[in-house]
Design a protein around this motif. Structure first.
Motif, PDB file in Angstrom:
ATOM      1  N   GLN A  31      -7.059  -3.949  -0.548  1.00 27.82           N
ATOM      2  CA  GLN A  31      -7.632  -2.611  -0.180  1.00 27.82           C
ATOM      3  C   GLN A  31      -9.124  -2.250  -0.697  1.00 27.82           C
ATOM      4  N   ASP A  56     -10.380   1.100  -5.462  1.00 29.93           N
ATOM      5  CA  ASP A  56      -9.609   2.344  -4.899  1.00 29.93           C
ATOM      6  C   ASP A  56      -9.890   3.522  -5.628  1.00 29.93           C
ATOM      7  N   ARG A  99      -1.095   5.687   1.449  1.00 32.25           N
ATOM      8  CA  ARG A  99      -0.823   5.236   3.019  1.00 32.25           C
ATOM      9  C   ARG A  99      -1.718   3.845   3.083  1.00 32.25           C
ATOM     10  N   PHE A 100      -3.148   4.036   2.760  1.00 32.34           N
ATOM     11  CA  PHE A 100      -3.988   3.104   3.028  1.00 32.34           C
ATOM     12  C   PHE A 100      -3.274   1.493   2.104  1.00 32.34           C
ATOM     13  N   LYS A 101      -2.891   2.086   0.972  1.00 28.11           N
ATOM     14  CA  LYS A 101      -2.685   0.764   0.021  1.00 28.11           C
ATOM     15  C   LYS A 101      -1.496   0.208   0.028  1.00 28.11           C
ATOM     16  N   ARG A 142      -1.696   0.558   6.052  1.00 26.91           N
ATOM     17  CA  ARG A 142      -2.567   1.462   6.816  1.00 26.91           C
ATOM     18  C   ARG A 142      -4.001   0.756   6.622  1.00 26.91           C
ATOM     19  N   ALA A 143      -4.209  -0.509   6.964  1.00 29.44           N
ATOM     20  CA  ALA A 143      -5.552  -1.123   6.539  1.00 29.44           C
ATOM     21  C   ALA A 143      -6.770  -0.457   7.323  1.00 29.44           C
ATOM     22  N   GLU A 144      -6.404  -0.034   8.429  1.00 25.92           N
ATOM     23  CA  GLU A 144      -7.196   0.718   9.385  1.00 25.92           C
ATOM     24  C   GLU A 144      -7.930   1.975   8.947  1.00 25.92           C
ATOM     25  N   LEU A 145      -7.329   2.519   7.779  1.00 26.87           N
ATOM     26  CA  LEU A 145      -8.129   3.470   7.259  1.00 26.87           C
ATOM     27  C   LEU A 145      -8.862   3.468   6.423  1.00 26.87           C
ATOM     28  N   SER A 146      -9.470   2.157   6.169  1.00 27.84           N
ATOM     29  CA  SER A 146     -10.623   1.743   5.331  1.00 27.84           C
ATOM     30  C   SER A 146     -11.938   2.280   5.670  1.00 27.84           C
ATOM     31  N   LEU A 148     -11.781   6.149   5.121  1.00 29.28           N
ATOM     32  CA  LEU A 148     -11.937   6.541   3.608  1.00 29.28           C
ATOM     33  C   LEU A 148     -13.329   5.994   2.937  1.00 29.28           C
ATOM     34  N   ALA A 206      -6.472  11.398   8.026  1.00 29.37           N
ATOM     35  CA  ALA A 206      -5.989   9.988   6.972  1.00 29.37           C
ATOM     36  C   ALA A 206      -4.613  10.355   6.220  1.00 29.37           C
TER      37      ALA A 206
END
Length: 224
Positions: A120, A182, A71-73, A77-81, A84, A24
């Protein structure tokens, strides 16, 4: 979200599901959330509660967790939800949440939501609800005003900045609420949300976040 954006996100999700797991924080192939090079998450050193309410975080706001959150925020990179959210699921299962529980995310200001394309905290709440087989109520809270960045503010300044920033959009359906964000720093945002939720008569069972940050961690930008 437009139709093309939605289609792109669906296709991206399918590709992610078919692709091998990746770190991630750096995208290196790995079998866990983070590769050996990036290392493990630093255990949380702060208290596990906030004003008497249980607080669950995956760890301290430090690499590799802070890198993945950024990266997510901020990098789309929404797919990292999913990855995480999985970091807190084992501990969350130990809470033994009643069936009449819903995950409620801390909302973004509409302007921030348009800029980023997703909330996020909302994505995390959806993943936690899906995995826990509980409800998600993403529209219970709304931002009454856009707050300034929290970085550089004193504790009192953070509390003042968040005070009155949230309001109840509608009464929650569930009797019990788990608030999702988050990153938690001083807890000013959580407290402001809790005040708004109290108007709905629901019981706040706990708060779940990915990380706990120190107020002087300038690396974390509160660009909600």
């Amino acid at each position: 979200m437009g139709r093309m954006q939605l289609l792109a996100r669906v296709v991206s999700g399918l590709l992610d599901a078919l692709a091998p797991p990746r770190c991630a924080a750096c995208d290196a192939p790995c079998v866990a959330a983070f590769c050996d090079k990036c290392g493990a998450v630093s255990p949380a050193t702060a208290a596990s509660e906030l004003d008497g309410v249980p607080l669950l975080v995956a760890g301290d706001y430090a690499p590799p967790l802070s890198t993945a959150i950024a990266r997510f925020k901020y990098e789309g990179r929404a797919e990292l939800s999913r990855c995480l959210a999985s970091l807190v699921l084992p501990a969350l299962e130990q809470w033994g949440l009643p069936r009449d529980t819903a995950f409620v995310p801390v909302p973004l200001h509409p302007r921030r939501l348009v800029e980023r394309g997703y909330n996020q905290a909302g994505l995390l709440a959806q993943e936690l609800a899906r995995s826990s087989r509980l409800a998600c109520e993403p529209r219970v809270l709304r931002r009454a005003r856009e707050t300034e960045r929290q970085v550089g503010k004193s504790r009192a300044g953070r509390l003042t900045n968040a005070n009155g920033a949230f309001e109840l959009r509608h009464q929650p359906v569930a009797a019990n609420i788990v608030l999702v964000d988050d990153v938690v720093t001083t807890g000013s945002t959580v407290r402001a949300c809790a005040q708004a939720l109290a108007q709905g008569g629901a019981t706040l069972l706990g708060v779940v976040a990915l990380a706990r940050a120190l107020p002087d961690q300038a690396a974390y930008s509160q660009r909600r």
